[in-house]
Design an enzyme around this catalytic site. Structure first.
Site, PDB file in Angstrom:
ATOM      1  N   THR A 182       0.815  -1.038   0.336  1.00 12.32           N
ATOM      2  CA  THR A 182      -0.391   0.178  -0.192  1.00 12.32           C
ATOM      3  C   THR A 182       0.776   1.103  -0.095  1.00 12.32           C
ATOM      4  O   THR A 182       0.623   2.273  -1.107  1.00 12.32           O
ATOM      5  CB  THR A 182      -0.702   0.159   0.894  1.00 12.32           C
ATOM      6  OG1 THR A 182       0.018  -0.879   2.212  1.00 12.32           O
ATOM      7  CG2 THR A 182      -2.491  -0.929   0.820  1.00 12.32           C
ATOM      8  N   LYS A 241       6.546   7.399   9.890  1.00  9.60           N
ATOM      9  CA  LYS A 241       5.852   9.112   9.910  1.00  9.60           C
ATOM     10  C   LYS A 241       4.948   8.825   8.499  1.00  9.60           C
ATOM     11  O   LYS A 241       4.326   7.716   7.966  1.00  9.60           O
ATOM     12  CB  LYS A 241       6.950   9.680   9.404  1.00  9.60           C
ATOM     13  CG  LYS A 241       8.091  10.070  11.069  1.00  9.60           C
ATOM     14  CD  LYS A 241       9.391  10.970  10.429  1.00  9.60           C
ATOM     15  CE  LYS A 241      10.201   9.719   9.387  1.00  9.60           C
ATOM     16  NZ  LYS A 241      11.190  10.787   9.364  1.00  9.60           N
ATOM     17  N   GLU A 262       1.394  12.921   1.749  1.00 11.19           N
ATOM     18  CA  GLU A 262       1.501  14.739   1.275  1.00 11.19           C
ATOM     19  C   GLU A 262       2.877  14.491   0.388  1.00 11.19           C
ATOM     20  O   GLU A 262       3.287  14.943  -0.607  1.00 11.19           O
ATOM     21  CB  GLU A 262       2.150  14.999   2.130  1.00 11.19           C
ATOM     22  CG  GLU A 262       0.461  15.113   3.384  1.00 11.19           C
ATOM     23  CD  GLU A 262      -0.423  15.609   3.196  1.00 11.19           C
ATOM     24  OE1 GLU A 262      -0.971  16.178   2.057  1.00 11.19           O
ATOM     25  OE2 GLU A 262      -1.736  14.883   3.817  1.00 11.19           O
TER      26      GLU A 262
END
Ligand SMILES: Cc1cc2nc3c(=O)[nH]c(=O)nc-3n(C[C@H](O)[C@H](O)[C@H](O)COP(=O)(O)OP(=O)(O)OC[C@H]3O[C@@H](n4cnc5c(N)ncnc54)[C@H](O)[C@@H]3O)c2cc1C
Ligand code: SF4
Lengths: 708, 326
Positions: A604, A671, A675
């Site tokens: 993913t 993390k 984005e």
């Protein structure tokens, strides 16, 4: 096509998407697909002017059309209770049918409700309006002088360092408006279950936030509003807030006393749910002759609507990316007669990185230093703004991984000097960063008698594979196979979770899953204090006559969040081929490398990164919403004219990961990555085009007409 | 979309009888017509579905190749006769739209498709083609996709077809039928320039039906090329396209055919440029010279000035490809 996979060996392949089969077989139900009993259908009518006062709406013909249940306008619609009474702030969200003012072209002026969708659509075409036209403004460039400053100007170090720099670059860069355009159209079904009770199926990135907003608008107890959004067909930020059409559906359902479904058309997707605002930027870089940055001045002006101030972190990246002692940033917004923008993947930062990383490239040529080397000479080892140490940063390793994959050694420092089969070849790179966050989430973990585990939380999965990441983490912690894990998400009646956005969900919800599973194991251990090693959950439940054992755990960001500067990092390498005759730019190869802590699920993660790279390629080469300023109206609000990349535009591309645990952000060491996948890509493409041709396009998108 | 009637024509006569009535329109693949109906650009009372008529055939005749109007764009582009005799047509078709659309789109529908001018599509905007007398929204608007040849003060739209550009270069003839019987219209004269009547795209008379197209045999199969310059690699209309066909013998050009798309209200055949190539060596110099000739009379607007550079560059590039020099 030849495919070279250089997966970092330590990254586990990870399981396939838990909902993959449902999605490809059509069993995954999206918001528009709920067969709610007694459903009626609503269609919105948009204004045809960009500014003015609504004088009248002629609904007669529409009301006389077959199957029509209601036609609501400012003139006859009941007021949305949450709008009433509050002193209207000077600026705020668009309030549907609240006043007679038109702020943008396409603003909803009526909703038509009918017994079938087709009848509603037809009747909507019969609604007409008269206005007193105002003098609209939609042109950003013509209004650069009319900015509002809502964020303080930033100054680090000396404010005049640029003047004395040995080598200087000063350029302007512009980005047009880009529209999220997820595949799935926004859709809402609203059903009143009682006078004070509401069920809403809606495309949402955060069902809790939708619940709050809708409850507030209709003055209901939040617990009396159930919002469901288990599957979301892409959103990229477009479903981060509650939009007027969602309020419209609820209002219409109240009026017709029947459940109402409202699905936006593709054209509505350009004006009803936000977009990445067009932005003008100017960057001045000063450096010493040996390539040390001595000054960054970054100015930006982004568009917002006439009724609401939308700001984003366009210039932040210039404060944070490089170890430069003197930095000035200024950001303003320009109110125009357009609808309000909304964050779009890599919000602000992607816009800013386009300018900063383009300017860095320009500087590298001015200095005749390799662009990677230039970045290494200005590498920040601690956060240049706060001085705090990073929780983790391996961007330099990412540079190396990406450069090796793309074959950076074949790049020529001299632009326009390499051809391949008659096409000009060029390489470019651009880096990105985005804050790494963790907030609070609650997860309920239930071990069933048959040894299957159910995980429940309100979070939505807009496509990154949140459910899959949850299952992966639970599988590891609990020591059970992934196919024994059921994920129940996207429902406001489940334990609270944050909105999907800002690349913080795996960090937040993943940590909560981790904590819940650990707590559940402890609870099992309490059943039998002699149990060691791998627990036999089925046997333990049976032995204690239990049908299930569950925990509900809330997990919060730790104290380390204040001590460290936490960011995810990325770098993108692009090889382009440019046709010297026609100016056509083809991406030949693309690789994005992420330093996003531990990679929880490779499959993913990889598709998440590649999707982000593709979005960046679209931003660089083709996406642009065009307004005819004479009418203040979009002229390409459809998929034939608004171009997003298609298969043929995307060549061999790869996602690589540094895959090193962040020890401080959360217990799982991961993390965010959603984005950073897009931030920096557009610059990498533009830089590659320059390397190939010697032509610097500073106005996106880089279409053939700008290159030829 | 307003309510309309739908009938399926059982025969050609049936179809002709139906379309003789005003307000009646033929529907073939529906890929353009349905969009126009949804947007309110056109609002027929009745649709006559012709897709069941026996007009799908592709066959060699004594003098050329006949393609029935209902042959699907995808089928034509993969047909072995087409690939062997007229590869340029196959290339042009494959450059158009997307596989899904080509699987529905028909030859006649492709010819009759309307401009993609945004102002034509948006019924809130002025457009002389949609509503004569309302003005031309594009003239001083966003005219990046618009014409550089043959435009009028009334309309500067382009015809969006790729297939027709290929057919125009190949001297194809459109076969139509009507009450007065069959007519043959050269592809180059099928579409018209906007002049004072931009509402008329072509010379098909009311009540006429396209039944097919014929391409005369030629010697271009070896040296032809369709170049389409667009904003993305597929599924985008042409900024500029060029159909180039050469008959080369001993390094000299015996015959040449050139047509452009994305530049005019019709497929833009470049007769003068073709003439300039006859007897010349198949070299870049000859091609550049032809491209320069082709550009005579070009006129650009605010957003499409790039076509003045892109068009000649594309002509040269297409000719190089056709000559096998790339
Ligand atoms: C998003 C999109 C992208 C596209 N991109 C391209 C492109 O890049 N290049 C390109 O060339 N095309 C492109 N097209 C257009 C496409 O090629 C046309 O829509 C298609 O060829 C129309 O064929 P059809 O059979 O579906 O016609 P229909 O939509 O059924 O009909 C179109 C018109 O033709 C008339 N008509 C149909 N058959 C006959 C007949 N036998 N006699 C008389 N009149 C008839 C109809 O009455 C109607 O007015 C695109 C279309 C879309 C929607
Ligand atoms: S160019 Fe033609 S089609 Fe476009 S607005 Fe003008 S008149 Fe209408």
């Amino acid at each position: 096509m030849e495919s070279k996979t250089m997966k970092t060996p330590s990254v586990p392949e990870g399981m396939s998407r838990v909902d993959g089969r449902m999605k490809v077989t059509g069993r995954a139900k999206y918001s528009a697909e709920y067969a709610v009993k007694g459903l009626t259908y609503a269609v919105m009518v948009g204004s045809t002017i960009a500014k003015g006062t609504l004088k009248a709406v002629d609904t007669k013909k529409a009301e006389g059309a077959p199957g029509i249940l209601a036609v609501l306008t400012y003139f006859n619609a009941p007021k949305v209770p949450g709008y009433q009474g509050d002193t209207p702030p000077p600026k705020g969200p668009l309030r549907l049918f609240y006043d007679d003012q038109i702020y943008f072209n396409g603003q909803p002026i009526a909703i038509v409700v009918a017994d079938t969708f087709e009848r509603a659509l037809f009747a909507a075409s019969l609604v007409s309006a008269t206005y007193v036209k105002g003098d609209h403004q939609t042109d950003l460039k013509a209004n650069l002088a009319n900015g509002i400053t809502t964020r303080k100007d930033y100054l680090r170090g000396q404010d005049d360092a640029y003047k004395t720099a040995a080598v200087k670059i000063e350029q302007e860069y512009t980005l047009p408006t880009e529209v999220h355009n997820p595949t799935e159209l926004h859709a809402t079904i609203a059903r009143w279950d009682a006078d004070d009770k509401l069920s809403v199926w809606t495309k949402s990135q955060g069902v809790m936030a939708s619940q709050r907003n809708i409850a507030q608008a209709f003055k209901l107890e939040p617990t009396n509003v159930r919002v469901t959004s288990p599957f979301v067909g892409g959103a990229f930020g477009a479903a981060l807030r509650t939009w007027p059409h969602e309020i419209a559906a609820v209002l219409a359902a109240q009026v017709v006393k029947k459940p109402v479904k409202l699905v936006l058309g593709r054209a509505d997707m350009f004006t009803a749910v936000g977009y990445r605002p067009q932005c003008w930027q100017k960057i001045s870089l000063g450096a010493s002759a040996d390539g040390k940055l001595t000054s960054i001045v970054h100015e930006a002006a982004g568009q917002t609507s006439a009724y609401e101030n939308f700001t984003e972190g366009v210039v932040n990246i210039s404060q944070l990316m490089y170890a430069c002692p003197n930095v000035i940033t200024r950001y303003k917004i320009i109110p125009l007669n357009v609808n309000t923008p909304t964050p779009m993947r890599g919000p602000g930062e992607a816009t800013g990185a386009y300018a900063l990383e383009s300017a860095m490239d320009e500087l590298s040529y001015a200095l005749n230093i390799d662009p990677i080397e230039l970045r290494l000479r200005n590498y920040a080892d601690t956060d240049p703004d706060s001085g705090k140490p990073y929780s983790s940063k391996y961007l330099n390793e990412a540079y190396k991984l990406g450069a090796d994959w793309i074959g950076w050694d074949k790049r020529s420092q001299k632009p326009g000097s390499v051809t391949e089969n008659g096409w000009l070849a060029g390489y470019g790179m651009g880096a990105g960063m985005f804050g790494a966050y963790r907030s609070n989430a609650t997860v309920k973990a239930i071990m069933m008698a048959d040894g299957s585990l159910e995980l429940q939380t309100a979070v939505t999965d807009i496509g990154p594979g949140t459910g899959t990441a949850m299952a992966t983490i639970a599988s590891e912690v609990m020591g059970i196979p992934g196919d024994k894990i059921r994920i129940t998400i996207g429902d406001s009646s489940l334990p609270p979770s944050p909105t999907q956005g800002g690349s913080s969900v795996t960090s937040t919800v993943g940590s909560a899953v981790n904590d819940a599973c650990k707590e559940l194991i402890e609870k099992f251990k309490q059943l039998d204090s002699t149990a060691t090693g791998n627990l036999d959950y089925v046997k333990l439940l049976r032995d204690h006559n239990l049908t299930q054992l569950d925990v509900t755990t809330t997990s919060k960001g730790g104290p380390d969040m204040a001590k460290y500067a936490m960011y995810s990092w990325s770098v993108h390498f692009i090889k382009v081929l440019v046709n010297p005759a026609t100016g056509v730019v083809k991406i030949d190869k693309a690789v994005s490398v992420a330093d996003c802590g531990r990679v929880v699920s490779h499959k993913t993660a990889r598709s998440q990164i590649i999707g982000g790279t593709i979005m960046g390629i679209g931003m660089a080469l083709m996406e642009e919403a065009v307004i005819d300023h004479r009418y203040g109206r979009l002229v390409n609000n459809n998929f034939a004219d608004y171009h997003v990349p298609i298969q043929a535009d995307i060549p061999q591309s790869e996602a690589l990961f540094v895959n090193k645990t962040d020890p401080y952000i959360n217990p799982i060491g991961a993390k965010g990555m959603g984005e950073i996948a897009t931030i920096g890509v557009a610059a990498a493409v533009a830089n590659a085009v320059y390397n190939a041709t010697g032509k610097r396009v500073r106005e996106l998108p880089i279409t053939p007409d700008k290159v030829v | 979309m307003k309510q309309f009637q739908y009938v399926r024509a059982a025969s050609q006569q049936d179809a002709l009888a139906a379309i003789a009535k005003p307000g009646t329109k033929i529907i073939a693949g529906g890929t353009n017509l349905v969009d126009l109906m949804k947007r309110g650009v056109t609002a027929p009372d009745k649709l006559v579905d012709i897709t069941h008529l026996p007009l799908k055939g592709i066959a060699a005749t004594k003098t050329g190749l006949h393609i029935g109007t209902l042959a699907l764009n995808s089928v034509v582009s993969e047909n072995s006769l087409v690939l062997a005799k007229q590869p340029l047509l196959a290339m042009a078709l494959k450059a158009g739209a997307s596989p899904q659309l080509r699987n529905m789109a028909t030859v006649g529908g492709n010819m009759m498709q309307r401009t993609r001018c945004s102002y034509f599509y948006d019924t809130t905007m002025p457009c002389n083609k949609r509503e004569p007398g309302t003005g031309c929204g594009a003239m001083e608007g966003y005219n990046r996709m618009h014409a550089i040849f043959g435009a009028s003060g009334q309309c500067i739209a382009v015809h969006p077809s790729d297939m027709c550009v290929g057919l125009a270069a190949l001297d194809a003839v459109v076969i139509v039928t009507g009450k007065k019987g069959e007519r043959r219209i050269p592809m180059t004269e099928f579409h018209r320039l906007p002049g004072d009547h931009p509402e008329n795209d072509n010379h098909l008379a009311p009540g006429e039906l396209i039944i097919g197209v014929e391409i005369p045999d030629n010697n271009f199969a070896k040296n032809s090329y369709y170049l389409k310059v667009r904003d993305r690699q597929s599924y985008a209309f042409a900024l500029v396209s060029v159909a180039a066909a050469l008959d080369i013998s001993g390094g000299l050009i015996k015959q040449a055919r050139l047509a452009m798309g994305g530049v005019a209200h019709k497929p833009w055949r470049l007769f003068e440029a073709e003439k300039s190539l006859i007897g010349k060596p198949a070299t870049e110099d000859s091609f550049k010279n032809a491209a320069q000739i082709a550009m005579q009379g070009a006129k650009a607007y605010e957003y499409n000035a790039f076509k003045l550079r892109l068009a000649p560059a594309s002509i040269t590039e297409a000719l190089k490809h056709a000559a096998g020099a790339v």
